[in-house]
Write a protein that holds these residues in place. Sequence first.
Motif, PDB file in Angstrom:
ATOM      1  N   ILE A  94       0.859  -1.185   0.000  1.00 17.40           N
ATOM      2  CA  ILE A  94       0.000   0.000   0.000  1.00 17.40           C
ATOM      3  C   ILE A  94       0.894   1.233   0.000  1.00 17.40           C
ATOM      4  O   ILE A  94       1.915   1.279   0.696  1.00 17.40           O
ATOM      5  CB  ILE A  94      -0.914   0.002   1.240  1.00 17.40           C
ATOM      6  CG1 ILE A  94      -1.879  -1.189   1.194  1.00 17.40           C
ATOM      7  CG2 ILE A  94      -1.678   1.317   1.363  1.00 17.40           C
ATOM      8  CD1 ILE A  94      -2.656  -1.386   2.477  1.00 17.40           C
ATOM      9  N   GLU A  95       0.541   2.236  -0.772  1.00 18.18           N
ATOM     10  CA  GLU A  95       1.334   3.461  -0.821  1.00 18.18           C
ATOM     11  C   GLU A  95       1.082   4.317   0.421  1.00 18.18           C
ATOM     12  O   GLU A  95      -0.053   4.420   0.897  1.00 18.18           O
ATOM     13  CB  GLU A  95       0.985   4.274  -2.068  1.00 18.18           C
ATOM     14  CG  GLU A  95       1.407   3.607  -3.367  1.00 18.18           C
ATOM     15  CD  GLU A  95       1.082   4.457  -4.584  1.00 18.18           C
ATOM     16  OE1 GLU A  95       0.346   5.456  -4.440  1.00 18.18           O
ATOM     17  OE2 GLU A  95       1.579   4.125  -5.683  1.00 18.18           O
ATOM     18  N   LEU A  96       2.152   4.913   0.940  1.00 14.38           N
ATOM     19  CA  LEU A  96       2.017   5.841   2.058  1.00 14.38           C
ATOM     20  C   LEU A  96       1.313   7.095   1.570  1.00 14.38           C
ATOM     21  O   LEU A  96       1.701   7.667   0.547  1.00 14.38           O
ATOM     22  CB  LEU A  96       3.397   6.198   2.609  1.00 14.38           C
ATOM     23  CG  LEU A  96       3.425   7.091   3.849  1.00 14.38           C
ATOM     24  CD1 LEU A  96       3.012   6.288   5.077  1.00 14.38           C
ATOM     25  CD2 LEU A  96       4.818   7.680   4.066  1.00 14.38           C
ATOM     26  N   PRO A  97       0.269   7.554   2.257  1.00 11.47           N
ATOM     27  CA  PRO A  97      -0.411   8.769   1.802  1.00 11.47           C
ATOM     28  C   PRO A  97       0.447  10.006   2.019  1.00 11.47           C
ATOM     29  O   PRO A  97       1.398   9.993   2.812  1.00 11.47           O
ATOM     30  CB  PRO A  97      -1.676   8.814   2.676  1.00 11.47           C
ATOM     31  CG  PRO A  97      -1.308   8.049   3.914  1.00 11.47           C
ATOM     32  CD  PRO A  97      -0.364   6.975   3.457  1.00 11.47           C
ATOM     33  N   ALA A  98       0.133  11.061   1.335  1.00  9.71           N
ATOM     34  CA  ALA A  98       0.805  12.340   1.568  1.00  9.71           C
ATOM     35  C   ALA A  98       0.404  12.883   2.934  1.00  9.71           C
ATOM     36  O   ALA A  98      -0.739  12.725   3.368  1.00  9.71           O
ATOM     37  CB  ALA A  98       0.435  13.327   0.468  1.00  9.71           C
ATOM     38  N   ASP A  99       1.354  13.507   3.626  1.00 11.11           N
ATOM     39  CA  ASP A  99       1.109  14.103   4.950  1.00 11.11           C
ATOM     40  C   ASP A  99       0.422  13.135   5.909  1.00 11.11           C
ATOM     41  O   ASP A  99      -0.635  13.434   6.484  1.00 11.11           O
ATOM     42  CB  ASP A  99       0.272  15.377   4.815  1.00 11.11           C
ATOM     43  CG  ASP A  99       0.948  16.424   3.962  1.00 11.11           C
ATOM     44  OD1 ASP A  99       2.162  16.606   4.120  1.00 11.11           O
ATOM     45  OD2 ASP A  99       0.260  17.047   3.132  1.00 11.11           O
ATOM     46  N   PRO A 100       1.005  11.950   6.134  1.00 13.27           N
ATOM     47  CA  PRO A 100       0.380  10.994   7.055  1.00 13.27           C
ATOM     48  C   PRO A 100       0.481  11.475   8.498  1.00 13.27           C
ATOM     49  O   PRO A 100       1.383  12.231   8.855  1.00 13.27           O
ATOM     50  CB  PRO A 100       1.207   9.730   6.841  1.00 13.27           C
ATOM     51  CG  PRO A 100       2.559  10.245   6.444  1.00 13.27           C
ATOM     52  CD  PRO A 100       2.287  11.465   5.608  1.00 13.27           C
ATOM     53  N   GLU A 101      -0.429  11.028   9.309  1.00 14.65           N
ATOM     54  CA  GLU A 101      -0.382  11.335  10.735  1.00 14.65           C
ATOM     55  C   GLU A 101       0.847  10.669  11.359  1.00 14.65           C
ATOM     56  O   GLU A 101       1.257   9.588  10.938  1.00 14.65           O
ATOM     57  CB  GLU A 101      -1.647  10.837  11.438  1.00 14.65           C
ATOM     58  CG  GLU A 101      -2.907  11.576  11.058  1.00 14.65           C
ATOM     59  CD  GLU A 101      -2.868  13.019  11.529  1.00 14.65           C
ATOM     60  OE1 GLU A 101      -2.408  13.257  12.667  1.00 14.65           O
ATOM     61  OE2 GLU A 101      -3.294  13.897  10.758  1.00 14.65           O
ATOM     62  N   PRO A 102       1.453  11.290  12.368  1.00 12.35           N
ATOM     63  CA  PRO A 102       2.591  10.655  13.042  1.00 12.35           C
ATOM     64  C   PRO A 102       2.175   9.346  13.703  1.00 12.35           C
ATOM     65  O   PRO A 102       1.014   9.172  14.087  1.00 12.35           O
ATOM     66  CB  PRO A 102       3.011  11.686  14.093  1.00 12.35           C
ATOM     67  CG  PRO A 102       2.415  12.972  13.645  1.00 12.35           C
ATOM     68  CD  PRO A 102       1.153  12.625  12.915  1.00 12.35           C
ATOM     69  N   ILE A 103       3.114   8.413  13.800  1.00 11.44           N
ATOM     70  CA  ILE A 103       2.896   7.216  14.591  1.00 11.44           C
ATOM     71  C   ILE A 103       3.521   7.462  15.961  1.00 11.44           C
ATOM     72  O   ILE A 103       4.347   8.362  16.133  1.00 11.44           O
ATOM     73  CB  ILE A 103       3.503   5.979  13.912  1.00 11.44           C
ATOM     74  CG1 ILE A 103       5.020   6.152  13.702  1.00 11.44           C
ATOM     75  CG2 ILE A 103       2.818   5.716  12.583  1.00 11.44           C
ATOM     76  CD1 ILE A 103       5.687   4.915  13.130  1.00 11.44           C
ATOM     77  N   ALA A 104       3.139   6.674  16.948  1.00 12.76           N
ATOM     78  CA  ALA A 104       3.612   6.945  18.301  1.00 12.76           C
ATOM     79  C   ALA A 104       3.792   5.658  19.086  1.00 12.76           C
ATOM     80  O   ALA A 104       3.082   4.671  18.882  1.00 12.76           O
ATOM     81  CB  ALA A 104       2.621   7.857  19.032  1.00 12.76           C
ATOM     82  N   GLY A 105       4.757   5.690  19.976  1.00  9.57           N
ATOM     83  CA  GLY A 105       4.954   4.646  20.961  1.00  9.57           C
ATOM     84  C   GLY A 105       4.922   5.300  22.329  1.00  9.57           C
ATOM     85  O   GLY A 105       4.610   6.492  22.458  1.00  9.57           O
ATOM     86  N   PHE A 106       5.254   4.555  23.360  1.00  6.63           N
ATOM     87  CA  PHE A 106       5.310   5.135  24.698  1.00  6.63           C
ATOM     88  C   PHE A 106       6.535   6.037  24.800  1.00  6.63           C
ATOM     89  O   PHE A 106       7.675   5.576  24.790  1.00  6.63           O
ATOM     90  CB  PHE A 106       5.360   4.041  25.760  1.00  6.63           C
ATOM     91  CG  PHE A 106       4.074   3.282  25.884  1.00  6.63           C
ATOM     92  CD1 PHE A 106       2.897   3.926  26.223  1.00  6.63           C
ATOM     93  CD2 PHE A 106       4.039   1.911  25.669  1.00  6.63           C
ATOM     94  CE1 PHE A 106       1.707   3.233  26.350  1.00  6.63           C
ATOM     95  CE2 PHE A 106       2.863   1.201  25.783  1.00  6.63           C
ATOM     96  CZ  PHE A 106       1.682   1.863  26.123  1.00  6.63           C
ATOM     97  N   GLY A 107       6.306   7.330  24.855  1.00  5.78           N
ATOM     98  CA  GLY A 107       7.397   8.281  25.028  1.00  5.78           C
ATOM     99  C   GLY A 107       7.996   8.798  23.747  1.00  5.78           C
ATOM    100  O   GLY A 107       8.988   9.528  23.788  1.00  5.78           O
TER     101      GLY A 107
END
Length: 380
Positions: A94-107
């Motif tokens: 799947i192609e990454l969309p333009a301006d994707p939301e950030p991903i996050a982990g703990f900290g």
Amino acid sequence: MVSTYNEWDPLEEVIVGSAKNYVSHDRELSFDVFFHENLFRSDWAYPRLQQATGKPIDQRAWQIASRYTEELAEDVEQLAQTISSFGVRVHRPIELPADPEPIAGFGWQAPPIPALNLRDNTLIVGSEIIETPPAIRSRYLETRLLAKLYAEFFEEGATWTTMPRPVLTDMSFDLSYARDTETSLGGPTEVIEEPHAGPYDVGVEMILDGAQALRLGRDIIVNVANENHRKGYEWLRRHLEPKHRVHMVYRMSDNHIDSMILALRPGVFLARHDGIRDLMPERFKNWKYIVPPPPDAASFPCYDDGDLVLTSPYIDLNVLSLSPDHVLVNQDCIGLIRTLEGEGFGVTPVQHRHRRLFGGGFHCFTLDTVRRGGLVDYTE
């Protein structure tokens, strides 16, 4: 159905990565640790990179010039078309969309990048898809862009496994290799900043890329350069034995093995230098080691101080085998092409201009899912 045990059997199906919307590098601790050895200009490490961990994402981004990203996308699509022209079935993530939301982990938070260097976060052994524990935060969810394909392969009979996922706090990383090279490189290497303790720390974690493994039928060789890798190697060894023999080589490189050595057919390696033979398990020291001439500086684009060079000039050893007799090679690497042709291999040159800016070659950009042939012990 998924089935691939080595790097050379005739290729029937493959996933080719996507470069869509690869616009920047996230300068933070995990990125700096992973690419530490290759943050060079010419023969001299350069201290011009400003440490950015702890700053907002938009202030950490190392922007990539748009013409480089556009040319990368062109080259990747040409690679996919070339492989397809040989009758190989080509899958795409799947192609990454333009301006994707950030991903996050703990900290931590990180901007995601596209699923381009597929070999890093997945290791396929036989009919088993093994998702490996990612080393860079911005790549933590990268295999989700491949999940639709993996689900289809699972329905067709493949086994789908995920190695333990790291938390990736600052304290997760063993910095010993980076610390050692800070004093051994001989230049003004930028020092990795001090990690910060936090409430989610679990200690040094299992971190291992699939590209640290070399598949040789029953034998699998894994490069280990730090404690993160050792834990990952130990998991693989326990998981795959006794069906496979899993060997450790120590610090052949900082992480990936596939621009140091690749197997082209039974009994034949392509190697950066002949000294690699001494690092290999005893049963593989008697194989032939093809060593091409050193890279020609003229075969690479000239970059300026606004461009972040992430790989050594030996990245073009990162070839893709279509069969035991035919390989795809960067068209600019004339010395390598002539060497392989002189050894009796058919060579198809393919354009890949900015391999040093995006950290991968043809082997990195692809993940073979079906190669004709079964499990063989090549040391008998």
